[in-house]
Design an enzyme around this catalytic site. Structure first.
Site, short mmCIF file in Angstrom:
data_model
loop_
_atom_site.label_atom_id
_atom_site.label_comp_id
_atom_site.label_asym_id
_atom_site.label_seq_id
_atom_site.Cartn_x
_atom_site.Cartn_y
_atom_site.Cartn_z
N GLU A 142 0.90 -1.17 0.00
CA GLU A 142 0.00 0.00 0.00
C GLU A 142 0.93 1.21 0.00
O GLU A 142 1.59 1.48 1.00
CB GLU A 142 -0.89 0.02 1.25
N CYS A 171 -1.55 9.62 2.99
CA CYS A 171 -1.34 9.10 1.63
C CYS A 171 -2.44 9.62 0.72
O CYS A 171 -2.25 9.75 -0.48
CB CYS A 171 -1.33 7.58 1.65
P1 NAP Z 1 8.52 4.84 4.62
O1 NAP Z 1 9.66 5.73 4.88
O2 NAP Z 1 8.44 4.15 3.31
O3 NAP Z 1 8.54 3.75 5.82
C1 NAP Z 1 7.52 2.81 5.97
C2 NAP Z 1 8.01 1.68 6.84
O4 NAP Z 1 9.02 0.95 6.14
C3 NAP Z 1 8.64 2.11 8.16
O5 NAP Z 1 8.27 1.20 9.17
C4 NAP Z 1 10.12 2.02 7.85
O6 NAP Z 1 10.91 1.89 9.00
C5 NAP Z 1 10.14 0.77 7.01
N1 NAP Z 1 11.32 0.57 6.18
C6 NAP Z 1 12.14 1.51 5.65
N2 NAP Z 1 13.11 0.91 4.92
C7 NAP Z 1 12.91 -0.42 4.99
C8 NAP Z 1 13.56 -1.56 4.47
N3 NAP Z 1 14.63 -1.46 3.69
N4 NAP Z 1 13.08 -2.78 4.75
C9 NAP Z 1 11.98 -2.92 5.53
N5 NAP Z 1 11.32 -1.89 6.08
C10 NAP Z 1 11.77 -0.65 5.79
O7 NAP Z 1 7.12 5.59 4.82
P2 NAP Z 1 6.67 6.59 5.96
O8 NAP Z 1 7.40 7.87 5.81
O9 NAP Z 1 6.68 5.91 7.29
O10 NAP Z 1 5.13 6.80 5.56
C11 NAP Z 1 4.73 7.68 4.57
C12 NAP Z 1 4.47 6.96 3.24
O11 NAP Z 1 3.51 5.95 3.42
C13 NAP Z 1 3.89 7.92 2.21
O12 NAP Z 1 4.47 7.63 0.96
C14 NAP Z 1 2.42 7.56 2.21
O13 NAP Z 1 1.74 7.89 1.02
C15 NAP Z 1 2.48 6.08 2.43
N6 NAP Z 1 1.21 5.57 2.96
C16 NAP Z 1 0.42 4.82 2.15
C17 NAP Z 1 -0.82 4.37 2.61
C18 NAP Z 1 -1.74 3.54 1.75
O14 NAP Z 1 -2.68 2.97 2.28
N7 NAP Z 1 -1.52 3.47 0.46
C19 NAP Z 1 -1.22 4.69 3.90
C20 NAP Z 1 -0.38 5.45 4.70
C21 NAP Z 1 0.85 5.88 4.22
P3 NAP Z 1 11.72 3.16 9.58
O15 NAP Z 1 10.70 4.16 10.01
O16 NAP Z 1 12.44 2.56 10.72
O17 NAP Z 1 12.58 3.66 8.47
#
Ligand code: NAP
Length: 523
Positions: free
Chosen positions: A287, A321
């Site tokens: 997602e 998002c």
């Molecule tokens: P993010 O930076 O992509 O991180 C998401 C999760 O992935 C965090 O728990 C992060 O941990 C982890 N992560 C990072 N690198 C990883 C790796 N190499 N392997 C495994 N896990 C890893 O996103 P965010 O800043 O938390 O959230 C914002 C994003 O989420 C936006 O792009 C938003 O649009 C999207 N989003 C989408 C939806 C949907 O339903 N489509 C809903 C909500 C949010 P760390 O924090 O420890 O780096």
């Protein structure tokens, strides 16, 4: 309270009791600040060699808690615990799993104010947004339980093939995969951890959950609800640490059978590619991000459109998002609509998110704050900032990541920020000559999460037919592109916004957590 159902679309006029209960919970949460929390692996409290501090984005001098910096070894142990728990949990009758998960949902509901207080402090959600996030978790869990019941455990009798001299009994049975990893983003730590964890568990998988580094507290409180519901040891594990070390080690585990990742496009695609390095293809529910447009026709109700756009652009500081980050307005209503959008935006109250009157808190961390400065400068140079474009640093804002809600116009359509997910309180507006032009621009991005429309009913039907997004709203003052709720608006994206094409909280979602087995017995 009993007649009030909190959803993102009903949060504007809550009963008074909601405020008093939230404030009491906030005082209790503040009394615990600085406490150390372990990870939960195989039912045990596990402590790592190192810890990290979780800060309050509204006051970075305030330390909310100490959390464990989980390592690759912790990842291995958590997956091993989930693997060991799988045979028993998957064979537990689905009716019992439903009962336990419904109990977990009840416990989350009982603790909603405590969890929401933590969410306000660590994500800087205003109280209604925080309560909405937490309330969505049990709503999603119950939805999954209800779907399991409605489909009677997904055991379906098939036709009897016409074998001469034999009698065949054919069944289709959906069965769990095994160990399921749930990685959640910072912006909806309760709903987007609780929802997938609930679906995976009720389907019979065992789970390892890893929250974002910015939101370990909310997810810890949520994990406690699953444990306290009486799930067997190892069925649900909670680990904390960086995405690049702990998260990647989890993704790389050969013992993982499926995963749900909610987060950014770049990280999600990286995970998709590395998860594909295994011996065979395993289910990967992604997602991802959005770049959500709103289109305003010349027949729109300007007040309704402006309200919906501003709410969707700036709720949770634009860090949804589904946030509305692009607006295309037909020429005859352009000036009037933009004036009203700017007026409403400049009236939004920015401040401490726990204050009752605050609409927008600070952005989540120093990276987001720096991005805001960079993007504002780029937009100022390329076009016109109609309101905002500044960080707030005086008085109460001195120790937080506060940014002003920003509307930019006259930005050339070739500019990169028309297609880049900023994930900040910044929205771009643009004048169009026709709805066809607006739609072509709206669809011309790699994302396809949500979209919004304001116009007459015939145009709305044309909009639904032509927009390329998973969740779409027409003429909604509560939010142009935001405000989905399980059972009403199942949530998921097309194109680069999601991998499965099926929306969470809808009729086709739970099946993603199970593979089909056909059982034919010749009697
Ligand atoms: P993010 O930076 O992509 O991180 C998401 C999760 O992935 C965090 O728990 C992060 O941990 C982890 N992560 C990072 N690198 C990883 C790796 N190499 N392997 C495994 N896990 C890893 O996103 P965010 O800043 O938390 O959230 C914002 C994003 O989420 C936006 O792009 C938003 O649009 C999207 N989003 C989408 C939806 C949907 O339903 N489509 C809903 C909500 C949010 P760390 O924090 O420890 O780096």
């Amino acid at each position: 309270m009993s007649t009030f159902q909190l959803t993102y679309a009903t949060m504007f006029d809550p009963p008074e009791e909601l405020h008093t209960r939230y404030e009491a919970a906030l005082a209790e949460a503040r009394a615990t600040l600085g406490a150390e929390y372990g990870m939960t692996i195989n039912g045990e409290e596990v402590y790592a060699k190192h810890t990290f501090k979780s800060h309050n984005p509204a006051n970075t001098e305030e330390i909310l808690g100490l959390f464990q910096t989980g390592t690759a070894e912790d990842a291995e142990n958590a997956v091993a615990a989930a693997k060991a728990a799988f045979p028993t949990w998957s064979r537990t009758p689905w009716q019992e799993r439903v009962q336990l998960l419904n109990k977990a949902a009840d416990i989350i509901d009982e603790r909603i104010f405590d969890i929401a207080a933590a969410t306000s402090l660590e994500v800087s959600k205003n109280r209604m947004e925080a309560l909405g996030d937490v309330a969505e978790a049990p709503a999603l869990i119950r939805w999954a339980c209800d779907e399991m019941e409605r489909n009677q455990g997904f055991v379906t009798k098939m036709g009897e093939d016409p074998l001469v001299g034999y009698h065949a009994r054919n069944y289709s049975v959906l069965r769990p995969y095994g160990v399921w990893l749930v990685i959640s983003p910072f912006n909806f730590p309760a709903a987007l951890t609780g929802g997938p964890v609930g679906a995976a568990l009720v389907a019979g998988n065992t789970v390892v959950m890893k929250p974002a580094t910015d939101t370990p507290w909310t997810v810890r409180l949520l994990a406690e609800c699953f444990v306290d519901a009486g799930l067997p040891e190892g069925a649900v594990n909670y680990v904390t640490g960086s995405g690049s070390v702990l998260g990647q080690a989890l993704v790389d585990s050969p013992d993982l059978d499926g995963l749900t990742f909610t987060g950014s496009y770049d990280v999600g695609m990286g995970i998709f590619r590395s998860f594909a390095q295994g011996k065979y293809i395993r289910p990967t529910i992604l997602e991802l991000g959005g770049k959500n447009p709103a289109i305003v026709s010349r027949h729109a109700d300007v007040e309704c459109a402006a309200l919906g756009i501003v709410r969707s652009a700036f709720g949770l500081q634009g860090q949804k998002c589904s946030a509305c980050s692009r607006v295309y307005i037909e020429e005859p209503l352009y000036d009037q609509t933009v004036d009203r959008i700017v007026e409403l935006t400049s009236e939004l109250r920015v401040g401490d998110p726990t204050d009752r009157s605050t609409y927008m808190g600070p952005v989540v961390n120093s990276w987001a704050y720096r991005d805001f400065l960079t993007f504002s400068d780029e937009l100022r140079e390329a076009g016109t900032i109609l309101t905002g474009g500044e960080v707030l640093t005086e008085g109460d804002f001195i120790n937080g990541y506060f940014c002003s809600p920003t509307i930019a116009a006259d930005v050339p359509l070739e500019h990169r920020l028309w297609k880049h997910e900023m994930f900040l309180p910044i929205t771009l507006v643009h004048k169009v000559e026709s709805l066809e032009e607006a739609m072509a621009l709206a669809n011309d991005v790699d994302y396809g999460l949500t979209s919004g429309f304001y116009g007459d009913e015939e145009e709305a039907s044309w909009f639904f037919d032509n927009t390329q997004a998973g969740v779409n709203y027409a003429n909604r003052p509560q939010g142009a592109t935001t405000g989905a709720w399980p059972g009403f608006q199942p949530f998921g994206g097309w194109k680069g916004s999601g991998s499965s094409g099926k929306n969470a909280g809808g009729y086709y979602y739970l099946q993603l957590y199970m593979h089909e087995q056909i059982q034919t017995l010749i009697e």
